[in-house]
Design a protein around this motif. Structure first.
Motif, PDB file in Angstrom:
ATOM      1  N   SER A 131       0.837  -1.217   0.000  1.00 54.26           N
ATOM      2  CA  SER A 131       0.000   0.000   0.000  1.00 54.26           C
ATOM      3  C   SER A 131       0.865   1.258   0.000  1.00 54.26           C
ATOM      4  O   SER A 131       0.636   2.200   0.776  1.00 54.26           O
ATOM      5  N   LEU A 132       1.863   1.278  -0.863  1.00 55.68           N
ATOM      6  CA  LEU A 132       2.740   2.443  -0.943  1.00 55.68           C
ATOM      7  C   LEU A 132       2.002   3.633  -1.542  1.00 55.68           C
ATOM      8  O   LEU A 132       1.247   3.505  -2.512  1.00 55.68           O
ATOM      9  N   SER A 134       2.349   7.710  -3.151  1.00 53.71           N
ATOM     10  CA  SER A 134       3.245   8.318  -4.145  1.00 53.71           C
ATOM     11  C   SER A 134       4.528   8.839  -3.510  1.00 53.71           C
ATOM     12  O   SER A 134       5.618   8.743  -4.098  1.00 53.71           O
ATOM     13  N   GLU A 135       4.441   9.398  -2.325  1.00 47.37           N
ATOM     14  CA  GLU A 135       5.626   9.923  -1.636  1.00 47.37           C
ATOM     15  C   GLU A 135       6.602   8.788  -1.306  1.00 47.37           C
ATOM     16  O   GLU A 135       7.819   8.924  -1.464  1.00 47.37           O
ATOM     17  N   GLU A 136       6.074   7.655  -0.857  1.00 44.86           N
ATOM     18  CA  GLU A 136       6.934   6.520  -0.542  1.00 44.86           C
ATOM     19  C   GLU A 136       7.564   5.941  -1.812  1.00 44.86           C
ATOM     20  O   GLU A 136       8.747   5.584  -1.819  1.00 44.86           O
ATOM     21  N   ARG A 137       6.794   5.820  -2.909  1.00 44.75           N
ATOM     22  CA  ARG A 137       7.352   5.286  -4.158  1.00 44.75           C
ATOM     23  C   ARG A 137       8.493   6.159  -4.665  1.00 44.75           C
ATOM     24  O   ARG A 137       9.537   5.669  -5.102  1.00 44.75           O
ATOM     25  N   GLU A 138       8.313   7.469  -4.573  1.00 42.20           N
ATOM     26  CA  GLU A 138       9.359   8.383  -5.048  1.00 42.20           C
ATOM     27  C   GLU A 138      10.617   8.263  -4.190  1.00 42.20           C
ATOM     28  O   GLU A 138      11.740   8.164  -4.715  1.00 42.20           O
ATOM     29  N   LEU A 157      14.399   6.803  -5.445  1.00 38.60           N
ATOM     30  CA  LEU A 157      15.646   7.558  -5.337  1.00 38.60           C
ATOM     31  C   LEU A 157      16.687   6.802  -4.514  1.00 38.60           C
ATOM     32  O   LEU A 157      17.874   6.777  -4.846  1.00 38.60           O
ATOM     33  N   LEU A 158      16.260   6.178  -3.457  1.00 31.43           N
ATOM     34  CA  LEU A 158      17.191   5.476  -2.578  1.00 31.43           C
ATOM     35  C   LEU A 158      17.776   4.248  -3.272  1.00 31.43           C
ATOM     36  O   LEU A 158      18.985   3.990  -3.208  1.00 31.43           O
ATOM     37  N   LEU A 159      16.919   3.472  -3.931  1.00 33.44           N
ATOM     38  CA  LEU A 159      17.340   2.205  -4.508  1.00 33.44           C
ATOM     39  C   LEU A 159      17.863   2.331  -5.936  1.00 33.44           C
ATOM     40  O   LEU A 159      18.375   1.359  -6.498  1.00 33.44           O
ATOM     41  N   ALA A 160      17.705   3.505  -6.513  1.00 33.57           N
ATOM     42  CA  ALA A 160      18.151   3.761  -7.896  1.00 33.57           C
ATOM     43  C   ALA A 160      17.457   2.821  -8.882  1.00 33.57           C
ATOM     44  O   ALA A 160      18.079   2.335  -9.833  1.00 33.57           O
ATOM     45  N   ARG A 161      16.204   2.564  -8.635  1.00 30.73           N
ATOM     46  CA  ARG A 161      15.376   1.802  -9.566  1.00 30.73           C
ATOM     47  C   ARG A 161      13.926   2.236  -9.375  1.00 30.73           C
ATOM     48  O   ARG A 161      13.522   2.617  -8.256  1.00 30.73           O
ATOM     49  N   PRO A 162      13.144   2.215 -10.422  1.00 32.93           N
ATOM     50  CA  PRO A 162      11.776   2.720 -10.305  1.00 32.93           C
ATOM     51  C   PRO A 162      10.885   1.800  -9.465  1.00 32.93           C
ATOM     52  O   PRO A 162      10.888   0.580  -9.654  1.00 32.93           O
ATOM     53  N   ILE A 163      10.176   2.392  -8.557  1.00 32.09           N
ATOM     54  CA  ILE A 163       9.145   1.689  -7.782  1.00 32.09           C
ATOM     55  C   ILE A 163       7.815   2.278  -8.235  1.00 32.09           C
ATOM     56  O   ILE A 163       7.488   3.429  -7.919  1.00 32.09           O
ATOM     57  N   THR A 164       7.044   1.496  -8.972  1.00 39.41           N
ATOM     58  CA  THR A 164       5.819   2.042  -9.572  1.00 39.41           C
ATOM     59  C   THR A 164       4.543   1.424  -9.018  1.00 39.41           C
ATOM     60  O   THR A 164       3.470   2.023  -9.105  1.00 39.41           O
ATOM     61  N   GLY A 165       4.627   0.255  -8.445  1.00 36.25           N
ATOM     62  CA  GLY A 165       3.422  -0.416  -7.970  1.00 36.25           C
ATOM     63  C   GLY A 165       3.116  -0.072  -6.524  1.00 36.25           C
ATOM     64  O   GLY A 165       3.810   0.714  -5.865  1.00 36.25           O
ATOM     65  N   ALA A 166       2.055  -0.699  -6.021  1.00 33.59           N
ATOM     66  CA  ALA A 166       1.635  -0.464  -4.633  1.00 33.59           C
ATOM     67  C   ALA A 166       2.436  -1.288  -3.649  1.00 33.59           C
ATOM     68  O   ALA A 166       2.356  -1.083  -2.434  1.00 33.59           O
ATOM     69  N   THR A 167       3.243  -2.233  -4.147  1.00 35.37           N
ATOM     70  CA  THR A 167       4.023  -3.118  -3.272  1.00 35.37           C
ATOM     71  C   THR A 167       5.475  -3.121  -3.734  1.00 35.37           C
ATOM     72  O   THR A 167       5.750  -3.122  -4.933  1.00 35.37           O
TER      73      THR A 167
END
Length: 416
Positions: free
Chosen positions: A42-43, A45-49, A53-63
């Motif tokens: 249940s991520l 938008s703020e958490e995905r962004e 940035l931290l992991l250097a890979r896109p996080i686009t889903g809710a999990t």
């Protein structure tokens, strides 16, 4: 080294708070080793962004599923420059190796038990089966110092047969000084006193004491004399019918309208057979008894002095057993109602000017006399003998001490 300001600001952003909280829990459970995975659901938008940035890979889903070793390596490779454990420590608070803490606690309990058993083995208690059961029941919940003092105390009460340390009689203060260095070391409600009493109860096959009378009785069973002289009950006009000098002394003091303070020690041996059907009045405040003596009233009075202490209840129990009946008056405030409930309920006492109409009359008279009102404070207490009294007191909001009814009480005592 502390984190630089820019790095701390980045890591402390709200979008990463769930990650750090979960990571902290996992590391503390895994001896601070970066193993396993973290799954965040249940991520927003703020958490995905922030995670992207931290992991250097896109996080686009809710999990997002994050391998903890990968997160540890990523932190080392970036400007953070340290692993996951060091990063969480820098963000604070310090990490706790819960596995190590549990192991240390287990080791400490084992050491505690071993030392306690060694202390027990060095005393005559080692030959007492009950002592080992007592130790097994209590060593986990008792400090090392307290269990040691308890063993030392019980060893004085249960010495080896044929030794010089014959049990009792001990003064409780003397015994406490011998085993703890303080005369108050075995005072009621101290952890040590409770622990020792549990041992005495086990030794004699009885239940642990639940109140002051059973505590004193158990101390005496072990040859220990508790303090029975410092607490007294204030009495007036008690006229026991027996021939002993103690009873004669009470009658003589009554003849001279003198009050008498009785100790628990006296009550243990004092015959208190009053004439059959004697009606005893019980008050809360010493001023009532003092006024009765000043006006030469002859009705028996017992004063609780604000609380039904053990010595008070001991006297009233004795009088009740001899066939006396009681009337009770106290303060019209919530503690006073609580005390009245206790005395009236225990002895089936008659409420003595303690009903709703008595309170209303006294409150009105106090107001008309221009006496400043005393506010009624605290949580409401229902009067068991009068369902209307609590509501009326709450409505008027005035507390009345017993002295407000003094004239009426003295009139009643003159007629009894």
């Amino acid at each position: 080294m502390p984190l630089d300001a820019a790095t701390r600001d980045f890591l402390a952003r709200p979008g990463l708070s769930r990650l750090w909280t979960t990571a902290r829990t996992r590391l503390e459970r895994a001896a601070l080793q970066p193993t396993g995975t973290i799954r965040l659901q249940s991520l927003d938008s703020e958490e995905r962004e922030a995670l992207s940035l931290l992991l250097a890979r896109p996080i686009t889903g809710a999990t997002a599923t994050i391998r903890i070793p990968d997160l540890d390596a990523r932190l080392r490779a970036t400007a953070v420059g340290r692993g996951l454990a060091a990063t969480l420590t820098a963000l604070g608070p310090p990490l706790v190796d819960r596995r190590a803490a549990r192991d240390a606690a287990t080791a400490e309990r084992t050491r505690h038990r071993t030392e306690a058993e060694a202390t027990l083995a060095a005393t005559a208690l080692n030959d007492q089966p009950w002592a080992h059961s007592w130790l097994a029941e209590n060593h986990r919940t008792t400090t090392r110092a307290t269990i040691t003092q308890a063993i030392r105390t019980l060893s004085h009460l249960f010495p080896a047969p044929g030794t010089d340390g014959a049990p009792g009689p001990w003064g409780r203060g003397d015994l406490a000084t011998l085993t703890t260095g303080s005369a108050h070391g075995l005072d009621d409600d101290t952890p040590l006193a409770r622990l020792v009493l549990r041992g005495i109860a086990l030794a004699h096959g009885t239940d642990p004491p639940t109140d002051a009378p059973t505590r004193r009785a158990l101390w005496r069973t072990a040859g220990v004399t508790p303090d029975e002289v410092s607490s007294t009950v204030l009495t007036y006009a008690l006229r026991p019918t027996g021939p002993t000098w103690q009873e004669a002394a009470l009658r003589e003091r009554a003849d001279h309208h003198l009050e008498t303070h009785l100790t628990l020690r006296e009550l243990r041996t004092l015959p208190l057979e009053l004439a059959p059907g004697t009606h005893v009045h019980v008050c809360e405040n010493p001023r009532v008894l003092e006024a009765a003596a000043d006006s030469a009233r002859t009705t028996p009075l017992v004063c609780t002095s604000g609380s039904a202490a053990t010595v008070v209840l001991t006297l009233l129990d004795t009088l009740a057993a001899s066939g006396c009946t009681f009337a009770y008056h106290g303060d019209f405030d919530w503690p006073g109602i609580t005390l009245a409930n206790r005395v009236i309920g225990r002895y089936d006492a008659r409420p003595w000017r303690m009903r709703a109409q008595d309170y209303e009359y006294l409150a009105t008279r106090t107001r008309l006399r221009g006496i400043p009102p005393l506010p009624l404070t605290g949580p409401r207490v229902e009067a068991d003998w009068d369902p209307e009294l609590g509501s009326l007191m709450e409505a008027l909001g005035v507390a009345l001490h017993e002295e407000a009814a003094l004239e009426l009480l003295l009139e009643d005592l003159a007629q009894d």
